[in-house]
Design a protein around this motif. Structure first.
Motif, short mmCIF file in Angstrom:
data_model
loop_
_atom_site.label_atom_id
_atom_site.label_comp_id
_atom_site.label_asym_id
_atom_site.label_seq_id
_atom_site.Cartn_x
_atom_site.Cartn_y
_atom_site.Cartn_z
N LEU A 1 29.89 38.59 49.68
CA LEU A 1 30.89 39.05 48.08
C LEU A 1 30.39 38.97 47.00
O LEU A 1 29.59 37.48 46.75
CB LEU A 1 32.47 39.61 48.57
N ARG A 2 30.22 40.06 46.26
CA ARG A 2 29.95 39.34 44.62
C ARG A 2 30.90 39.37 43.52
O ARG A 2 31.59 40.58 43.22
CB ARG A 2 28.93 40.03 43.82
N SER B 1 36.83 39.91 38.94
CA SER B 1 36.81 41.44 39.98
C SER B 1 35.63 40.84 41.09
O SER B 1 35.01 40.22 41.14
CB SER B 1 36.48 42.00 39.22
N GLY B 2 35.41 41.45 42.01
CA GLY B 2 35.40 41.88 43.86
C GLY B 2 35.57 41.35 44.20
O GLY B 2 34.56 41.19 45.49
N GLY B 3 36.87 40.85 44.42
CA GLY B 3 37.44 40.25 45.91
C GLY B 3 37.79 41.51 47.04
O GLY B 3 37.10 42.33 46.43
N GLU C 1 42.98 33.12 46.85
CA GLU C 1 42.11 33.50 45.76
C GLU C 1 41.69 32.90 45.34
O GLU C 1 41.85 31.55 44.87
CB GLU C 1 43.76 33.49 45.09
N TYR C 2 40.31 33.62 44.56
CA TYR C 2 39.61 32.96 43.50
C TYR C 2 39.44 33.76 41.73
O TYR C 2 39.78 34.77 41.61
CB TYR C 2 38.55 33.54 44.06
N TYR C 3 39.58 32.78 41.26
CA TYR C 3 40.03 32.75 39.28
C TYR C 3 38.86 31.55 39.05
O TYR C 3 37.80 30.65 39.57
CB TYR C 3 40.84 31.92 39.32
N GLN D 1 41.69 38.11 44.85
CA GLN D 1 41.61 37.61 46.53
C GLN D 1 40.21 38.35 47.40
O GLN D 1 39.68 39.38 47.72
CB GLN D 1 43.01 38.96 47.47
N VAL D 2 40.38 36.92 48.57
CA VAL D 2 38.63 37.45 48.68
C VAL D 2 39.76 36.71 50.74
O VAL D 2 40.13 35.84 50.95
CB VAL D 2 37.52 35.94 49.09
N THR D 3 40.27 37.83 51.59
CA THR D 3 39.65 37.73 53.27
C THR D 3 38.21 37.73 53.89
O THR D 3 38.36 38.81 54.12
CB THR D 3 40.62 38.18 53.50
#
Length: 129
Positions: free
Chosen positions: A17-18, A6-8, A92-94, A124-126
């Protein structure tokens, strides 16, 4: 074995962001845990990894000095602090683990994780320019 990322979110270039990855069903301190990212149309690439036990870390060259991976053993959680974000960090971060293989983070470890690791859902990080 479960991982919950979570956290995106959406941030401007230069922002922070963290990301959090909560592990369950195993002790996070005992196994390497890594963050990967995937841009549209591309494969997954390793971004950062933290080894079991001694907190040895590995980073993708393009994020060194900007991203920091850490682990809170009391919360069984791994974090990815991302600073000075750039539009090219959009993905997208996993989080994923090499469970049940303990050990150090190496490029070989990341390969094992890609092939047969345990994965959480993405976040998702944008980063806007």
């Amino acid at each position: 074995v479960q991982l919950q990322a979570s956290g995106g979110g959406l941030v401007h270039s230069g922002g922070s962001l963290r990301l959090s990855c909560i592990a369950s069903g195993f002790t996070a301190d005992n196994y390497p845990i890594a963050w990967f990212r995937q841009r549209p149309g591309e494969g997954r690439e390793g971004v950062a990894c933290i080894s079991s036990g001694d907190n040895n870390t590995w980073y993708l060259d393009s994020v060194k000095g900007r991203f920091t991976i850490s682990r809170d053993d009391a919360k069984n959680t791994v974090y990815l602090q991302m600073n000075s974000l750039k539009p090219e960090d959009t993905a997208e971060y996993y989080c994923a683990t090499d469970f049940p293989r303990p050990g150090f983070c190496t490029t070989q470890t990341l390969g094992y994780i890609l092939l047969s690791g345990s994965w959480g859902q993405g976040t998702q990080v944008t980063v806007s320019s």
